[in-house]
Write a protein that holds these residues in place. Sequence first.
Motif, PDB file in Angstrom:
ATOM      1  N   GLY A  80       0.126  11.220 -11.538  1.00 52.88           N
ATOM      2  CA  GLY A  80      -1.320  11.094 -11.381  1.00 52.88           C
ATOM      3  C   GLY A  80      -1.769  11.155  -9.937  1.00 52.88           C
ATOM      4  O   GLY A  80      -2.900  11.547  -9.647  1.00 52.88           O
ATOM      5  N   SER A  81      -0.872  10.788  -9.012  1.00 54.06           N
ATOM      6  CA  SER A  81      -1.262  10.776  -7.603  1.00 54.06           C
ATOM      7  C   SER A  81      -1.120  12.164  -6.976  1.00 54.06           C
ATOM      8  O   SER A  81      -1.465  12.365  -5.815  1.00 54.06           O
ATOM      9  N   HIS A  82      -0.603  13.130  -7.744  1.00 52.06           N
ATOM     10  CA  HIS A  82      -0.391  14.478  -7.204  1.00 52.06           C
ATOM     11  C   HIS A  82      -1.701  15.268  -7.258  1.00 52.06           C
ATOM     12  O   HIS A  82      -2.400  15.272  -8.262  1.00 52.06           O
ATOM     13  N   ALA A  83      -1.999  15.971  -6.156  1.00 51.84           N
ATOM     14  CA  ALA A  83      -3.271  16.702  -6.041  1.00 51.84           C
ATOM     15  C   ALA A  83      -3.434  17.763  -7.136  1.00 51.84           C
ATOM     16  O   ALA A  83      -4.543  18.042  -7.570  1.00 51.84           O
ATOM     17  N   ASN A  84      -2.324  18.356  -7.589  1.00 50.46           N
ATOM     18  CA  ASN A  84      -2.394  19.431  -8.589  1.00 50.46           C
ATOM     19  C   ASN A  84      -2.315  18.925 -10.024  1.00 50.46           C
ATOM     20  O   ASN A  84      -2.140  19.714 -10.939  1.00 50.46           O
ATOM     21  N   CYS A  85      -2.404  17.608 -10.195  1.00 50.98           N
ATOM     22  CA  CYS A  85      -2.290  17.040 -11.540  1.00 50.98           C
ATOM     23  C   CYS A  85      -3.563  16.304 -11.936  1.00 50.98           C
ATOM     24  O   CYS A  85      -4.079  15.481 -11.191  1.00 50.98           O
ATOM     25  N   ASP A  86      -4.049  16.642 -13.116  1.00 53.86           N
ATOM     26  CA  ASP A  86      -5.236  16.011 -13.687  1.00 53.86           C
ATOM     27  C   ASP A  86      -4.736  15.144 -14.844  1.00 53.86           C
ATOM     28  O   ASP A  86      -4.306  15.659 -15.868  1.00 53.86           O
ATOM     29  N   PHE A  87      -4.747  13.818 -14.647  1.00 50.56           N
ATOM     30  CA  PHE A  87      -4.109  12.909 -15.608  1.00 50.56           C
ATOM     31  C   PHE A  87      -5.180  12.041 -16.276  1.00 50.56           C
ATOM     32  O   PHE A  87      -5.829  11.233 -15.611  1.00 50.56           O
ATOM     33  N   HIS A  88      -5.352  12.224 -17.592  1.00 50.04           N
ATOM     34  CA  HIS A  88      -6.344  11.433 -18.317  1.00 50.04           C
ATOM     35  C   HIS A  88      -5.679  10.503 -19.307  1.00 50.04           C
ATOM     36  O   HIS A  88      -4.888  10.937 -20.129  1.00 50.04           O
ATOM     37  N   VAL A  89      -6.012   9.225 -19.237  1.00 50.97           N
ATOM     38  CA  VAL A  89      -5.508   8.267 -20.214  1.00 50.97           C
ATOM     39  C   VAL A  89      -6.653   7.876 -21.126  1.00 50.97           C
ATOM     40  O   VAL A  89      -7.707   7.463 -20.661  1.00 50.97           O
ATOM     41  N   VAL A  90      -6.453   8.073 -22.429  1.00 47.86           N
ATOM     42  CA  VAL A  90      -7.486   7.672 -23.379  1.00 47.86           C
ATOM     43  C   VAL A  90      -6.935   6.560 -24.255  1.00 47.86           C
ATOM     44  O   VAL A  90      -5.736   6.357 -24.333  1.00 47.86           O
ATOM     45  N   GLY A  91      -7.814   5.858 -24.908  1.00 49.03           N
ATOM     46  CA  GLY A  91      -7.346   4.819 -25.822  1.00 49.03           C
ATOM     47  C   GLY A  91      -7.167   3.506 -25.095  1.00 49.03           C
ATOM     48  O   GLY A  91      -7.065   3.454 -23.877  1.00 49.03           O
ATOM     49  N   ALA A  92      -7.135   2.463 -25.849  1.00 42.90           N
ATOM     50  CA  ALA A  92      -7.046   1.120 -25.294  1.00 42.90           C
ATOM     51  C   ALA A  92      -5.895   0.407 -25.970  1.00 42.90           C
ATOM     52  O   ALA A  92      -6.086  -0.393 -26.862  1.00 42.90           O
ATOM     53  N   GLY A  93      -4.699   0.744 -25.575  1.00 45.76           N
ATOM     54  CA  GLY A  93      -3.527   0.117 -26.183  1.00 45.76           C
ATOM     55  C   GLY A  93      -3.157   0.810 -27.472  1.00 45.76           C
ATOM     56  O   GLY A  93      -3.839   1.736 -27.913  1.00 45.76           O
ATOM     57  N   TYR A  94      -2.097   0.386 -28.082  1.00 45.20           N
ATOM     58  CA  TYR A  94      -1.638   0.995 -29.325  1.00 45.20           C
ATOM     59  C   TYR A  94      -2.699   0.872 -30.397  1.00 45.20           C
ATOM     60  O   TYR A  94      -3.371  -0.143 -30.497  1.00 45.20           O
ATOM     61  N   THR A  95      -2.815   1.901 -31.207  1.00 40.75           N
ATOM     62  CA  THR A  95      -3.847   1.890 -32.242  1.00 40.75           C
ATOM     63  C   THR A  95      -3.635   0.754 -33.227  1.00 40.75           C
ATOM     64  O   THR A  95      -4.597   0.253 -33.790  1.00 40.75           O
ATOM     65  N   TRP A  96      -2.347   0.353 -33.446  1.00 40.50           N
ATOM     66  CA  TRP A  96      -2.142  -0.714 -34.427  1.00 40.50           C
ATOM     67  C   TRP A  96      -2.555  -2.077 -33.888  1.00 40.50           C
ATOM     68  O   TRP A  96      -2.492  -3.063 -34.582  1.00 40.50           O
ATOM     69  N   ASP A  97      -2.988  -2.108 -32.633  1.00 38.65           N
ATOM     70  CA  ASP A  97      -3.572  -3.342 -32.102  1.00 38.65           C
ATOM     71  C   ASP A  97      -5.064  -3.422 -32.400  1.00 38.65           C
ATOM     72  O   ASP A  97      -5.640  -4.498 -32.418  1.00 38.65           O
ATOM     73  N   THR A  98      -5.703  -2.250 -32.569  1.00 38.05           N
ATOM     74  CA  THR A  98      -7.159  -2.285 -32.722  1.00 38.05           C
ATOM     75  C   THR A  98      -7.557  -2.401 -34.194  1.00 38.05           C
ATOM     76  O   THR A  98      -8.511  -3.062 -34.536  1.00 38.05           O
ATOM     77  N   GLN A  99      -6.772  -1.743 -35.093  1.00 35.65           N
ATOM     78  CA  GLN A  99      -7.032  -1.832 -36.533  1.00 35.65           C
ATOM     79  C   GLN A  99      -8.458  -1.481 -36.913  1.00 35.65           C
ATOM     80  O   GLN A  99      -9.066  -2.112 -37.768  1.00 35.65           O
ATOM     81  N   ASP A 100      -8.989  -0.495 -36.228  1.00 36.82           N
ATOM     82  CA  ASP A 100     -10.338  -0.040 -36.544  1.00 36.82           C
ATOM     83  C   ASP A 100     -10.295   1.488 -36.560  1.00 36.82           C
ATOM     84  O   ASP A 100     -10.316   2.133 -35.517  1.00 36.82           O
ATOM     85  N   ARG A 101     -10.236   2.051 -37.761  1.00 32.67           N
ATOM     86  CA  ARG A 101     -10.012   3.481 -37.892  1.00 32.67           C
ATOM     87  C   ARG A 101     -11.129   4.315 -37.261  1.00 32.67           C
ATOM     88  O   ARG A 101     -10.856   5.308 -36.590  1.00 32.67           O
ATOM     89  N   GLU A 102     -12.375   3.895 -37.453  1.00 32.11           N
ATOM     90  CA  GLU A 102     -13.491   4.668 -36.905  1.00 32.11           C
ATOM     91  C   GLU A 102     -13.415   4.718 -35.376  1.00 32.11           C
ATOM     92  O   GLU A 102     -13.588   5.763 -34.767  1.00 32.11           O
TER      93      GLU A 102
END
Lengths: 200, 200
Positions: A80-102
């Motif tokens: 992520g710190s590299h100039a030629n890299c575009d790093f996107h993180v989506v989501g907020a932890g594992y999906t089985w922690d949120t338990q909200d399908r929508e």
Amino acid sequence: MKTDPDSHKRMTQRHKEGFEKKKAAAQLEKGLLIVNTGTGKGKSSAAFGMGMRILGHGMKLGVVQFIKGALYSAERDFLGSHANCDFHVVGAGYTWDTQDREADMRTAARGWAEALRMINDPSYDMVILDELNIVLKYQYLDLEEVLRVFAGRREMLHIVVTGRHAPEALIEQADLVSEMRPVKHPYKEQGVKAQKGVEF
Amino acid sequence: MKTDPDSHKRMTQRHKEGFEKKKAAAQLEKGLLIVNTGTGKGKSSAAFGMGMRILGHGMKLGVVQFIKGALYSAERDFLGSHANCDFHVVGAGYTWDTQDREADMRTAARGWAEALRMINDPSYDMVILDELNIVLKYQYLDLEEVLRVFAGRREMLHIVVTGRHAPEALIEQADLVSEMRPVKHPYKEQGVKAQKGVEF
């Protein structure tokens, strides 16, 4: 230990010839659809390793991490710190922690929008879609649309998809598929706990 | 696509419970002997990914690369430039290019001397022995000595061994073993040539 040096020479010569022959037969240059799947370790690390090679060649890398965990944070920092890299993180932890399908589906859609932007932007040479397989397995995204976008990508763009449980249709369409298979795991067999540096 | 949100909730809850239960049962903290083998891609990248995590935790990493190739040079640059990483490359290209068993054995012995130095130096938290399996397969080093040194290592030292054809006795002794299995490869099946960033 004694070994006939000629037999060693013959063996290494055979290895070399086989390798050179295969390489010579392979002439086509094209962007590859790559899938790392299986329940073993190393799927994302192997993808990130390719990402580093892309950056090492001065090429441009995009990464969408569909499931954010404590895992891989060091690799994320490196890339992520590299100039030629575009790093996107989506989501907020594992999906089985949120338990909200929508909510999970909306999160996945945000990740897919980033992926589409990178795939359609000719400046990218490789796009890594980390843990996309999990998102597809939970049917948070439409598999057919994903496969259609992959099939219609620019000729020289590499796409790398990771995560266990890759859908059959994705494996069908892919050029290069690796399965990481656990042979022995300390959690299950020895009661060893997750170790700093190894697991997180 | 319609899905019962309760069924999703139950599924994610089951996943979570299974994972937490396994983690809770695992209490032992110790240095692991880790082996990445198989004929698929990602063995070294997965090891280097762990190495990056070690560095990310401020711990010290040693790497001995027993077979130097064009491969992984970007990962080598990333790791090798880190202050907490001691990266040694031994060997002069693939052994099947040199075809000189005596020279190859001397090269392997130099690599093993570096490995011993790192394993016996308490400042190292992880030592990666990249492609050691190949060196053992060609019997350039004495397997019994290698296994004895691994068994006698400091309690908290992680050792990671990569390369295809891991010896059975090493797999026996290891704590964590992963096999990288090629499911589909573009060389063999489609005549696609080695690609910049993917293969080198």
